[in-house]
Design a protein around this motif. Structure first.
Motif, PDB file in Angstrom:
ATOM      1  N   GLU A  72      57.665  85.269  28.314  1.00 26.53           N
ATOM      2  CA  GLU A  72      58.577  86.351  28.652  1.00 26.53           C
ATOM      3  C   GLU A  72      58.046  87.082  29.866  1.00 26.53           C
ATOM      4  O   GLU A  72      56.837  87.204  30.054  1.00 26.53           O
ATOM      5  CB  GLU A  72      58.700  87.323  27.485  1.00 26.53           C
ATOM      6  CG  GLU A  72      59.832  86.951  26.558  1.00 26.53           C
ATOM      7  CD  GLU A  72      60.092  88.022  25.534  1.00 26.53           C
ATOM      8  OE1 GLU A  72      59.928  89.215  25.872  1.00 26.53           O
ATOM      9  OE2 GLU A  72      60.440  87.671  24.401  1.00 26.53           O
ATOM     10  N   ALA A  73      58.978  87.562  30.679  1.00 28.30           N
ATOM     11  CA  ALA A  73      58.570  88.269  31.886  1.00 28.30           C
ATOM     12  C   ALA A  73      57.919  89.605  31.512  1.00 28.30           C
ATOM     13  O   ALA A  73      58.228  90.199  30.478  1.00 28.30           O
ATOM     14  CB  ALA A  73      59.773  88.515  32.769  1.00 28.30           C
ATOM     15  N   GLY A  74      57.028  90.044  32.364  1.00 30.03           N
ATOM     16  CA  GLY A  74      56.412  91.342  32.134  1.00 30.03           C
ATOM     17  C   GLY A  74      57.383  92.454  32.438  1.00 30.03           C
ATOM     18  O   GLY A  74      58.421  92.247  33.061  1.00 30.03           O
ATOM     19  N   LYS A  75      57.092  93.659  31.982  1.00 33.07           N
ATOM     20  CA  LYS A  75      57.982  94.783  32.288  1.00 33.07           C
ATOM     21  C   LYS A  75      57.279  96.118  32.059  1.00 33.07           C
ATOM     22  O   LYS A  75      56.256  96.204  31.365  1.00 33.07           O
ATOM     23  CB  LYS A  75      59.244  94.711  31.437  1.00 33.07           C
ATOM     24  CG  LYS A  75      58.988  94.735  29.951  1.00 33.07           C
ATOM     25  CD  LYS A  75      60.304  94.725  29.209  1.00 33.07           C
ATOM     26  CE  LYS A  75      60.064  94.821  27.718  1.00 33.07           C
ATOM     27  NZ  LYS A  75      60.343  93.614  26.991  1.00 33.07           N
ATOM     28  N   MET A  76      57.847  97.132  32.692  1.00 31.19           N
ATOM     29  CA  MET A  76      57.463  98.517  32.398  1.00 31.19           C
ATOM     30  C   MET A  76      58.738  99.218  31.971  1.00 31.19           C
ATOM     31  O   MET A  76      59.742  99.159  32.679  1.00 31.19           O
ATOM     32  CB  MET A  76      56.895  99.197  33.648  1.00 31.19           C
ATOM     33  CG  MET A  76      55.454  98.861  33.903  1.00 31.19           C
ATOM     34  SD  MET A  76      54.685 100.071  34.962  1.00 31.19           S
ATOM     35  CE  MET A  76      55.391  99.697  36.530  1.00 31.19           C
ATOM     36  N   GLN A  77      58.714  99.838  30.794  1.00 29.76           N
ATOM     37  CA  GLN A  77      59.930 100.446  30.282  1.00 29.76           C
ATOM     38  C   GLN A  77      59.654 101.891  29.914  1.00 29.76           C
ATOM     39  O   GLN A  77      58.670 102.185  29.230  1.00 29.76           O
ATOM     40  CB  GLN A  77      60.374  99.686  29.040  1.00 29.76           C
ATOM     41  CG  GLN A  77      61.840  99.426  29.019  1.00 29.76           C
ATOM     42  CD  GLN A  77      62.207  98.464  27.924  1.00 29.76           C
ATOM     43  OE1 GLN A  77      61.456  98.260  26.978  1.00 29.76           O
ATOM     44  NE2 GLN A  77      63.375  97.871  28.044  1.00 29.76           N
ATOM     45  N   VAL A  78      60.536 102.764  30.382  1.00 27.58           N
ATOM     46  CA  VAL A  78      60.347 104.178  30.020  1.00 27.58           C
ATOM     47  C   VAL A  78      61.061 104.445  28.704  1.00 27.58           C
ATOM     48  O   VAL A  78      62.054 103.813  28.378  1.00 27.58           O
ATOM     49  CB  VAL A  78      60.897 105.107  31.122  1.00 27.58           C
ATOM     50  CG1 VAL A  78      60.034 105.015  32.346  1.00 27.58           C
ATOM     51  CG2 VAL A  78      62.334 104.767  31.450  1.00 27.58           C
ATOM     52  N   GLU A  79      60.538 105.428  27.965  1.00 29.63           N
ATOM     53  CA  GLU A  79      61.154 105.737  26.680  1.00 29.63           C
ATOM     54  C   GLU A  79      62.067 106.940  26.778  1.00 29.63           C
ATOM     55  O   GLU A  79      63.107 107.002  26.154  1.00 29.63           O
ATOM     56  CB  GLU A  79      60.070 105.980  25.633  1.00 29.63           C
ATOM     57  CG  GLU A  79      59.544 104.658  25.103  1.00 29.63           C
ATOM     58  CD  GLU A  79      58.449 104.841  24.073  1.00 29.63           C
ATOM     59  OE1 GLU A  79      57.912 105.954  23.978  1.00 29.63           O
ATOM     60  OE2 GLU A  79      58.119 103.867  23.388  1.00 29.63           O
ATOM     61  N   GLU A 108      60.463 110.353  32.066  1.00 28.25           N
ATOM     62  CA  GLU A 108      59.349 109.532  32.518  1.00 28.25           C
ATOM     63  C   GLU A 108      59.766 108.678  33.700  1.00 28.25           C
ATOM     64  O   GLU A 108      60.939 108.322  33.859  1.00 28.25           O
ATOM     65  CB  GLU A 108      58.869 108.637  31.378  1.00 28.25           C
ATOM     66  CG  GLU A 108      58.054 109.402  30.367  1.00 28.25           C
ATOM     67  CD  GLU A 108      57.745 108.552  29.157  1.00 28.25           C
ATOM     68  OE1 GLU A 108      56.688 108.752  28.576  1.00 28.25           O
ATOM     69  OE2 GLU A 108      58.570 107.688  28.788  1.00 28.25           O
ATOM     70  N   ARG A 109      58.829 108.332  34.501  1.00 31.52           N
ATOM     71  CA  ARG A 109      59.079 107.498  35.674  1.00 31.52           C
ATOM     72  C   ARG A 109      58.029 106.394  35.700  1.00 31.52           C
ATOM     73  O   ARG A 109      56.838 106.654  35.501  1.00 31.52           O
ATOM     74  CB  ARG A 109      58.964 108.310  36.969  1.00 31.52           C
ATOM     75  CG  ARG A 109      59.975 109.397  37.126  1.00 31.52           C
ATOM     76  CD  ARG A 109      61.348 108.798  37.516  1.00 31.52           C
ATOM     77  NE  ARG A 109      62.346 109.844  37.661  1.00 31.52           N
ATOM     78  CZ  ARG A 109      63.157 110.232  36.670  1.00 31.52           C
ATOM     79  NH1 ARG A 109      63.083 109.671  35.478  1.00 31.52           N
ATOM     80  NH2 ARG A 109      64.046 111.188  36.868  1.00 31.52           N
ATOM     81  N   ILE A 119      53.006 105.585  36.819  1.00 33.26           N
ATOM     82  CA  ILE A 119      51.940 104.828  36.170  1.00 33.26           C
ATOM     83  C   ILE A 119      51.014 104.254  37.230  1.00 33.26           C
ATOM     84  O   ILE A 119      51.456 103.558  38.137  1.00 33.26           O
ATOM     85  CB  ILE A 119      52.513 103.678  35.338  1.00 33.26           C
ATOM     86  CG1 ILE A 119      53.641 104.169  34.433  1.00 33.26           C
ATOM     87  CG2 ILE A 119      51.430 102.977  34.528  1.00 33.26           C
ATOM     88  CD1 ILE A 119      53.200 105.148  33.396  1.00 33.26           C
ATOM     89  N   ASP A 150      46.217 102.422  34.395  1.00 33.89           N
ATOM     90  CA  ASP A 150      46.984 102.371  33.141  1.00 33.89           C
ATOM     91  C   ASP A 150      47.560 100.980  32.913  1.00 33.89           C
ATOM     92  O   ASP A 150      47.560 100.462  31.799  1.00 33.89           O
ATOM     93  CB  ASP A 150      48.129 103.381  33.183  1.00 33.89           C
ATOM     94  CG  ASP A 150      47.588 104.799  33.244  1.00 33.89           C
ATOM     95  OD1 ASP A 150      46.454 104.998  32.748  1.00 33.89           O
ATOM     96  OD2 ASP A 150      48.267 105.673  33.807  1.00 33.89           O
ATOM     97  N   ILE A 151      48.046 100.379  33.999  1.00 34.62           N
ATOM     98  CA  ILE A 151      48.640  99.045  33.853  1.00 34.62           C
ATOM     99  C   ILE A 151      47.582  98.040  33.425  1.00 34.62           C
ATOM    100  O   ILE A 151      47.802  97.205  32.545  1.00 34.62           O
ATOM    101  CB  ILE A 151      49.314  98.607  35.173  1.00 34.62           C
ATOM    102  CG1 ILE A 151      50.491  99.519  35.490  1.00 34.62           C
ATOM    103  CG2 ILE A 151      49.786  97.180  35.088  1.00 34.62           C
ATOM    104  CD1 ILE A 151      51.142  99.274  36.813  1.00 34.62           C
ATOM    105  N   ALA A 158      47.562  95.744  30.124  1.00 36.74           N
ATOM    106  CA  ALA A 158      47.720  94.305  30.300  1.00 36.74           C
ATOM    107  C   ALA A 158      46.726  93.547  29.427  1.00 36.74           C
ATOM    108  O   ALA A 158      45.725  94.097  28.976  1.00 36.74           O
ATOM    109  CB  ALA A 158      47.495  93.933  31.757  1.00 36.74           C
ATOM    110  N   PRO A 168      54.178  94.631  36.950  1.00 36.73           N
ATOM    111  CA  PRO A 168      54.823  93.986  35.799  1.00 36.73           C
ATOM    112  C   PRO A 168      56.271  93.646  36.106  1.00 36.73           C
ATOM    113  O   PRO A 168      57.004  94.452  36.653  1.00 36.73           O
ATOM    114  CB  PRO A 168      54.732  95.056  34.712  1.00 36.73           C
ATOM    115  CG  PRO A 168      53.608  95.930  35.132  1.00 36.73           C
ATOM    116  CD  PRO A 168      53.629  95.939  36.617  1.00 36.73           C
TER     117      PRO A 168
END
Lengths: 574, 448
Positions: free
Chosen positions: A70-77, A81-82, A86, A90-91, A95, A396
């Motif tokens: 699966e592709a990586g991602k950054m998702q805000v909740e 948040e932005r 990050i 943090d990444i 990871a 990501p």
């Protein structure tokens, strides 16, 4: 009584395919039945083909379920948040252990550096402007070659795989093998600034300070094409991976698109008001979008299908920007002292305001200038070349997660590499098949204008038609004068009312002599199938005179009112 | 909190688990992952077409032994290797094709040429000749070749042109100035079959393979006649524009019969509808002397006076495979072998030649991977056959210069004839003469 011979009329009852040869999957639905086709044999064939196509399409859809990674991602909740807040630390923490290896800082002297990944993303080639060249497997950290060339080096690229690489040096392009042994000095490529390798055509393209774009076939060694751009020194070159068209950005702000078989650009656009410094084509949409950046600090995204203005443009601070699209459509922009990454839907949707798209990720690099950005294929890694070496950051969602072993495999062994090299050579596409639309191969040819019909009758076989007739059928005959003559004759014939169709000889005989005879004769002699500028000019002049005559006649008959002379007429062109 | 996941490939998935294991491969069928897929496929098709022509070496070998032209060939039913050939010198040779040896060699089997050969049951061979005799031979392999006597001899009244055996019964038919049915156990003909008004010489006779009591014959009056031995008479007959030299019944479609005509063409007829041929096969540039179906019924071979052998696909009237050599003379007999992989031809130079039915087929053991590659290449060739370059390479055949020139001349003649016909039609009253379909020109009359 039935004759004994008629007993042969027994028909085979069952002519079905044996079970072992029947397809396993059930027959697909919604297959066109081709009921309009009368020919039973043809209809059956078409039906079978349609069923086969539908079945294989369904199977391809099924195969998508089998993709593993699966592709990586950054998702805000939450909305506040932005993702760009990050940082890399943090990444890296978020990871996995293997992925975290991608975050590296290479501190090197002799910068600024440029880099290039091999097609499978496993190997990295770097070149410093002072002549430091190195290629290595970045995952295991195995160095293949390290050279101190002691002269200005401007670009580097791998050839078909990691076993060869080409370096654009001060005067020429040089090809080295994996161990760094100089194999070829390509003397035809003078003062090269940028290199690109077209892997499916085995072409090494270079553009240099003299403004020549040169294509060299690396499998045969021949120079395939040399195009004079006539736009001066060029420092920006990018390839469209889906049609192998090269995009050049010039110092007068023009972006030109080139193919080896056409000696002029296939597309030319004025993209910027200063020099073009960055150029990249989006591989995630089949080469549909192009991003350019100029020294004026503007970044523009273009739609390569119609070139009608930009899809989106915005201004950056810090001057010239280096650009690169990733395989999944993330646009990396290195400008000033930082790298910004923008993601897909927003940079490709038309947007009128000149505001930058929402930022996905940003990373400051305090080593100006930033001279190259490269995404690593099949990894979420972005490598930035700068004055103090190279920095790799994690982005990501940038990399394509599922590779295909037949195209590029990061884990391929020696045998597979060799196999792929041979297969690649066998499948080498000829350079003259590079076009803007790569799908023209195997597509239906446009309907020809050839017809054997003369006056809509199909009597005489085409081969037996006289030449002029044949040309006329082909639409190549130059009939302008003939038509004019007939028109005029018709106009002249208006006087005597018996409108019998006259033979050509008669027409010629009855023709009024003395009126523009020499011009007419000249034009008659010019009745050939080559467009001659003088003949065209004379024709235009005749046309003009005729039009004037017609207007004068109309005025005389009172059909049109004569235009009254005006004071402004003195400004009209004669 | 922001959810972060970074792509990583686990090496354990993509590397072989143990040394020596194959490296795992992954596929991603997304078209964006495969740029230039079509162009590369076309390239592969082009290479496949070129390789096909590169490996097209159809000649396998020659079976020698005859000292004069080979007139007739026949294969043994139920055997892959046994083939008999008869020659103008009166000799008959039984070949083992797979070992390329003589099983039996009968010199002077007949006085004059051997005009017909066929196998009877129990490993016996029937031959007939222009010396008006039919002889039954023992065809089992023998060590001493001194015994040259036939098992039985059937005297006839006139020279024989052809012989064929019944599929199951101990009966055989011969062609002379009439068709005669013989019983193997009786020394005289059982019955005479002839079309009531005919006085022609019958050149060839063949039993139908499925409806075994039906037989067809061709004669010197340009006729094709159907007989039935149950009624004991000729049922139907067609008279054609030009005479035929050979006929063969289709092994899979019993109503189909193939005629090799004197007018350079081959015709298939459906015997239910004899008015027009079902197909015309054009390609030879001289009379077609022999023809034989492949056991699959999908192909047939023909040999011609033009010194070429052609292999046709059923239903495809042009563009056959063409075989020729410098030394091969007029081909008077040609047969397919029982496994449909080879073609045998007998020609005027006295040799029996073995050819591959598919020119570029590899002989010998083919591994599964090789087989897969061959099948892939075949599919590619078929898919891209409409591409100009691929199609041109596939269609192009080198022809001997005389054949090429003859074909050119023939084409010119036919073209000009067509043009002349067109002009004539143009200058006659509208509707007076209509263009005649090529198929309707073949048969002159159908008689019952």
């Amino acid at each position: 009584m039935v004759s004994p011979v008629d007993s042969l009329f027994v028909k085979a009852q069952n002519t079905t395919l044996p079970k072992s040869l029947r397809p396993i999957s059930p027959p697909p639905d919604n297959v066109p039945k081709h009921k309009h086709v009368k020919d039973l044999k043809l209809r059956t064939k078409l039906n079978r083909q349609a069923a086969h196509a539908a079945r294989s399409k369904a199977l391809v859809e099924d195969a998508e379920l089998l993709l593993m990674s699966e592709a990586g991602k950054m998702q805000v909740e939450t909305e506040l948040e932005r993702t760009w807040r990050i940082g890399q630390d943090d990444i890296v923490q978020g990871a996995g252990q293997e992925a975290a290896k991608g975050r590296r800082e290479l501190k090197l002297d002799g910068g600024p550096y440029r880099s290039r990944y091999s097609r499978n993303g496993r190997h990295l080639a770097i070149v410093g402007s002072m002549g430091h060249v190195a290629t290595f497997d970045w995952q295991t950290g195995t160095m293949h070659a390290e050279l101190q060339l002691q002269e200005t080096c401007r670009d580097i690229t791998f050839l078909q795989d990691q076993s060869f690489f080409a370096v654009a040096q001060k005067k020429y392009v040089f090809i080295y093998d994996r161990d760094g042994v100089e194999l070829h000095r390509l003397k035809a490529h003078i003062e090269p600034t940028r290199l690109e390798f077209l892997p499916y055509h085995w072409l090494l393209a270079s553009v240099g300070n003299n403004g020549f774009l040169k294509y060299q076939d690396t499998s045969t060694g021949h120079i395939v094409a040399e195009h004079r751009t006539k736009l001066g020194a060029c420092h920006t070159l990018a390839q469209n991976k889906h049609n192998a068209v090269l995009h050049l950005g010039h110092s007068n702000g023009v972006v030109t698109l080139w193919t080896p078989n056409i000696p002029h650009p296939v597309v030319q656009i004025l993209a910027h008001l200063g020099p073009v410094v960055g150029l990249s084509v989006d591989p995630s949409s089949g080469g549909r979008y192009m991003a350019t950046s100029g020294q004026d600090g503007i970044i523009k995204v273009w739609d390569c299908r119609n070139w009608k203005g930009t899809v989106r443009e915005w201004t950056t601070r810090g001057g010239s920007a280096e650009l690169e699209w990733s395989a999944r459509g993330a646009l990396g922009v290195a400008v000033g002292g930082s790298v910004n990454v923008y993601t897909k839907p927003s940079i490709q949707t038309p947007h009128v305001a000149k505001a930058p798209p929402p930022l996905y990720l940003t990373h400051p690099i305090p080593h100006r200038p930033l001279t190259s950005v490269r995404f690593c294929p099949f990894q979420d890694i972005l490598t930035i070349g700068h004055n103090a070496g190279l920095s790799s950051i994690l982005v990501p969602g940038a990399g394509e997660p599922n590779f295909d072993s037949t195209e590029a495999d990061p884990f391929e062994n020696k045998k597979a590499r060799r196999e792929r090299e041979v297969k690649g050579l066998l499948d080498k596409i000829q350079p003259d098949m590079i076009t803007l639309d790569p799908d023209f191969i195997g597509a239906l040819a446009p309907p020809t204008k050839l017809t054997t019909a003369v006056n809509d009758t199909h009597d005489v076989p085409f081969a037996r038609l006289p030449r002029l007739e044949r040309l006329r059928v082909q639409g190549k005959a130059d009939e302008t004068e003939l038509v004019d003559d007939d028109d005029e004759d018709a106009a002249e014939g208006d006087g005597d009312k018996n409108d019998k169709p006259q033979s050509r000889m008669e027409k010629e005989k009855r023709k009024m002599r003395g009126k523009g005879k020499s011009v007419k004769r000249y034009l008659r002699k010019q009745r050939k199938n080559v467009i001659d500028p003088t003949a065209v000019a004379i024709r235009a002049k005749l046309e003009k005179q005729r039009e004037e005559k017609r207007v004068a006649k109309a005025i005389e008959n009172g059909q049109v009112e004569a235009r009254k002379p005006s004071a402004l007429d003195r400004f009209r062109r004669p | 909190m922001v959810k972060i996941s970074v792509l990583q490939h686990a090496p354990s998935v993509h590397l072989p688990a143990r040394p020596g294991d194959p490296t795992p491969t992954t596929r991603n069928l997304d078209p964006l992952m495969h740029p230039f897929a079509r162009a590369r496929e076309r390239n592969r098709a082009l290479n496949a077409a070129k390789m096909d022509r590169l490996f097209a070496k159809p000649f396998v070998g020659a079976l020698e032994g005859h000292i004069d032209a080979v007139e007739v060939l026949c294969k043994k039913p139920g055997s892959l290797s046994a083939v008999a050939s008869g020659s103008w010198d009166g000799g008959v040779i039984l070949h083992n094709v797979s070992e390329r040896k003589h099983i039996r060699r009968i010199q002077g089997a007949h006085e004059g040429k051997v005009s017909g050969l066929c196998f009877a049951q129990d490993d016996r061979l029937l031959s007939c000749g222009v010396d008006s005799k039919i002889k039954l031979w023992d065809a089992s392999p023998q060590d001493d070749i001194t015994d040259q006597r036939p098992l039985n001899e059937y005297p006839g009244k006139s020279p024989f042109n052809s012989i064929d055996h019944h599929r199951s019964d101990p009966l055989f038919a011969t062609a002379s100035n009439l068709v005669q049915i013989w019983d193997e156990t009786k020394s005289a003909a059982v019955s005479n079959l002839t079309f009531p008004t005919s006085t022609e010489t019958i050149t060839s006779v063949r039993f139908n393979l499925s409806e075994t009591s039906v037989l067809g014959s061709i004669g010197s009056d340009r006729t094709f006649t159907l007989y039935d031995i149950r009624t004991g008479k000729a049922e139907r007959r067609v008279v054609m524009q030009m005479g035929s030299n050979a006929l063969a019944w289709s092994p899979t479609f019993p109503t189909n019969v193939l005629l090799a005509s004197e007018d350079h063409n081959l015709y298939t007829f459906d015997v239910r509808q004899l008015k027009t041929p079902t197909h015309i096969y054009k390609g030879h540039v001289a009379a077609v002397m022999s023809c034989d179906w492949s056991p699959t019924g999908l192909e047939f071979v023909s040999g011609g006076w033009d010194r070429t052998v052609r292999i046709w696909k059923e239903g495809q009237g042009t563009g056959p495979e063409v075989y020729h050599t410098k030394r091969m003379q007029r081909v008077s007999s040609s047969i397919f072998t029982a496994d449909a992989r080879f073609v045998l031809t007998g020609s005027d130079d006295g040799n029996v030649r073995i050819w591959k039915a598919k020119a570029s087929e590899k002989l010998g053991i083919i591994t599964a991977r090789e087989r897969a590659a061959i099948e892939y290449r075949d599919t590619l060739k078929d898919r891209w056959k409409h591409d100009n370059e691929v199609g041109r390479i596939q269609r192009n055949r080198h022809l001997p210069k005389p054949v090429y020139q003859a074909a050119k001349l023939k084409r010119t003649m036919l073209d000009s004839r067509a043009v002349k016909e067109e002009r004539r039609r143009k200058h006659t009253r509208v509707g007076e003469s209509k263009p005649n379909a090529e198929r309707k020109k073949v048969v002159i009359a159908e008689q019952t």
